[in-house]
Design a protein around this motif. Structure first.
Motif, short mmCIF file in Angstrom:
data_model
loop_
_atom_site.label_atom_id
_atom_site.label_comp_id
_atom_site.label_asym_id
_atom_site.label_seq_id
_atom_site.Cartn_x
_atom_site.Cartn_y
_atom_site.Cartn_z
N THR A 168 31.30 -28.47 -46.51
CA THR A 168 30.83 -29.47 -45.52
C THR A 168 31.94 -29.80 -44.51
O THR A 168 31.66 -30.36 -43.45
CB THR A 168 30.34 -30.77 -46.21
OG1 THR A 168 29.77 -31.62 -45.22
CG2 THR A 168 31.46 -31.52 -46.92
N ASP A 203 28.64 -26.27 -40.92
CA ASP A 203 27.55 -27.22 -40.62
C ASP A 203 27.86 -27.89 -39.30
O ASP A 203 28.92 -27.63 -38.70
CB ASP A 203 27.29 -28.20 -41.79
CG ASP A 203 28.32 -29.31 -41.93
OD1 ASP A 203 29.25 -29.40 -41.11
OD2 ASP A 203 28.19 -30.11 -42.89
N THR A 239 28.66 -30.85 -38.70
CA THR A 239 29.57 -31.99 -38.80
C THR A 239 30.82 -31.63 -39.62
O THR A 239 31.06 -32.20 -40.68
CB THR A 239 28.85 -33.18 -39.49
OG1 THR A 239 28.33 -32.70 -40.76
CG2 THR A 239 27.74 -33.75 -38.65
N PRO A 240 31.63 -30.68 -39.14
CA PRO A 240 32.78 -30.24 -39.94
C PRO A 240 33.86 -31.30 -40.11
O PRO A 240 34.79 -31.11 -40.90
CB PRO A 240 33.31 -29.03 -39.16
CG PRO A 240 32.84 -29.24 -37.77
CD PRO A 240 31.52 -29.95 -37.86
N LEU A 286 33.01 -34.42 -41.04
CA LEU A 286 32.42 -35.41 -41.96
C LEU A 286 32.09 -34.78 -43.30
O LEU A 286 31.51 -33.69 -43.36
CB LEU A 286 31.11 -35.99 -41.37
CG LEU A 286 31.18 -36.71 -40.04
CD1 LEU A 286 29.79 -37.19 -39.64
CD2 LEU A 286 32.16 -37.89 -40.11
N ASP A 301 29.64 -34.93 -45.44
CA ASP A 301 28.25 -35.40 -45.57
C ASP A 301 27.45 -34.30 -46.26
O ASP A 301 28.03 -33.36 -46.81
CB ASP A 301 27.68 -35.74 -44.18
CG ASP A 301 27.77 -34.56 -43.23
OD1 ASP A 301 28.08 -33.42 -43.68
OD2 ASP A 301 27.54 -34.75 -42.02
CA CA Z 1 29.80 -31.88 -42.71
#
Ligand code: CA
Ligand code: HEB
Length: 351
Positions: free
Chosen positions: A187, A204, A206-207, A209, A211
């Motif tokens: 993630t 993804d 959001t690299p 974060l 999440d």
């Molecule tokens: Ca992420």
């Protein structure tokens, strides 16, 4: 009970710790944050430091030892102690850069290379909002010889190859389910060397974060390559700018792991707790826990998670390749607007 835990005053005159052996880590933490992680950011250096923990620790094989062959020492720092050997192993491509960036920091402190690698990964991850507080131990013994080649999984390996390798390294602890837990690390990740024409391609959208978007986005139908096609270990991704590893794709769709993979989607506590658990064990592979001191208290508690689980603009449940036979994929809102490209993670400047 709290009153019975006596804290020691550290020689720095500022900090206290439950064990004097942890005192040295406050200065290491400060050095990492200021001189490697740009003041505490979840950037490429943090991602690469986390990847390095895996590539050092996983290089241990009781199966080889049973044949009378040296099987590597696990989390023993060998990858950074013998970099000219281990970074030439194919799966370790690109790790020479973070090893070079970490080198002057290790030299400034009285810490084993093995401890430093795992600590840097824990501090790097702590800079990513939504991450768990990862374990930090000191007292690991440094390697006296390099690990053998062939022990680090490749993105073109089959699920069976990957499951077998992780089971061997962990003496049976890491089964296919725990392998999914370990992959939560993707993630906060990007690839620099899978596609030789592009670097910093995130897994993804959001690299930065910690999440669960990685688990959602890997379940979307792949439609194109972010750069050149036909690279070993790469399959099509659903978004421009995003890369998908073949291994993440196949494990997300394997009947043994698909439902576990889907169960992470929108389950932030699970994405924290399960990775915290597996990292604790991975980070001491090959070491005797009874001779280590737990200094996890020195790892900052990461910022709260940010954002909400969503389909990237232009995509929805209709684009999910359902792989879990038991439970339908949950429904989420789609980001407004037209389909957008995911921005690359900038590469760190060279040491
Ligand atoms: Ca992420
Ligand atoms: Fe990972 C990245 C593979 C597991 C963490 N990965 C990555 C990549 C690849 C991989 C290929 C890209 C590289 C370049 O640069 O190009 N992995 C893999 C595999 C596996 C894994 C095959 C088995 C399944 N990982 C893992 C784990 C962990 C990780 C367990 C944790 C610890 N990775 C990681 C990270 C990253 C990666 C963090 C990112 C880095 C950067 O961004 O740079």
């Amino acid at each position: 009970y709290a009153a019975l835990t006596r804290r020691v005053a550290c020689p720095d005159g500022v900090n206290t710790a439950t064990n004097a052996a942890c005192c040295q880590l406050f200065a290491v933490r400060e050095d990492l944050q200021q001189n490697l992680f740009h003041g505490g950011l979840c950037t490429a250096e943090a991602h690469e430091s986390l990847r390095l923990t895996f590539h050092d620790a996983i290089a241990i094989s009781p199966a080889l030892e049973a044949q009378g062959i040296f099987g590597g020492g696990g989390a023993d720092g060998s990858i950074a102690i013998f970099p000219e050997i281990e970074t030439n192993f194919h799966p370790n491509i690109g790790l020479d850069e973070i090893i070079e960036l970490q080198k002057p920091l290790v030299a400034r402190h009285n810490i084993s290379v093995a401890d430093f690698i795992q600590f840097a990964g824990a501090i790097g991850a702590s800079n990513c909002a939504g991450a768990p507080q990862l374990a930090a131990f000191v007292g690991r013994k440094d390697a006296t010889q390099p690990a053998p080649d062939g022990l680090v999984p490749e993105p073109f390996h089959t699920p069976d190859q990957i499951f077998d390798r992780l089971a061997d390294a962990s003496q049976g602890e890491f089964d296919p389910i725990l392998t999914v837990w370990l992959l939560t690390a993707h993630t906060v990740a990007a690839a620099n060397d899978v596609d030789p024409t592009k670097s910093g391609l995130p897994f993804d959208s959001t690299p930065e974060l910690w999440d669960t978007q990685f688990f959602l986005e890997t379940q979307l139908r792949g439609t194109s390559f972010p750069g050149s096609g036909g690279n070993q270990g790469e399959v099509e991704s659903p978004l421009a700018g995003e890369i998908r590893l073949q291994s993440d794709h196949t494990i997300a769709r394997d009947s043994r792991t698909a439902c576990e993979w889907q169960s992470f989607v929108d389950n932030q506590p699970k994405a924290q707790q399960m990775f915290q658990f597996v990292f604790h064990d991975l980070s001491i592979f090959g070491q005797d826990i009874n001779s280590l001191v737990d200094c996890t208290e020195v790892v900052p508690i990461p910022a709260a998670p940010q954002g909400h689980t969503h389909f990237p603009a232009g995509l929805s449940n209709a684009d999910i390749e359902q792989a879990c036979a038991e439970t339908p994929f949950p429904t989420f809102p789609t980001d407004p607007g037209p389909k957008t490209a995911v921005a690359p993670v900038p590469k760190p400047p060279p040491a």
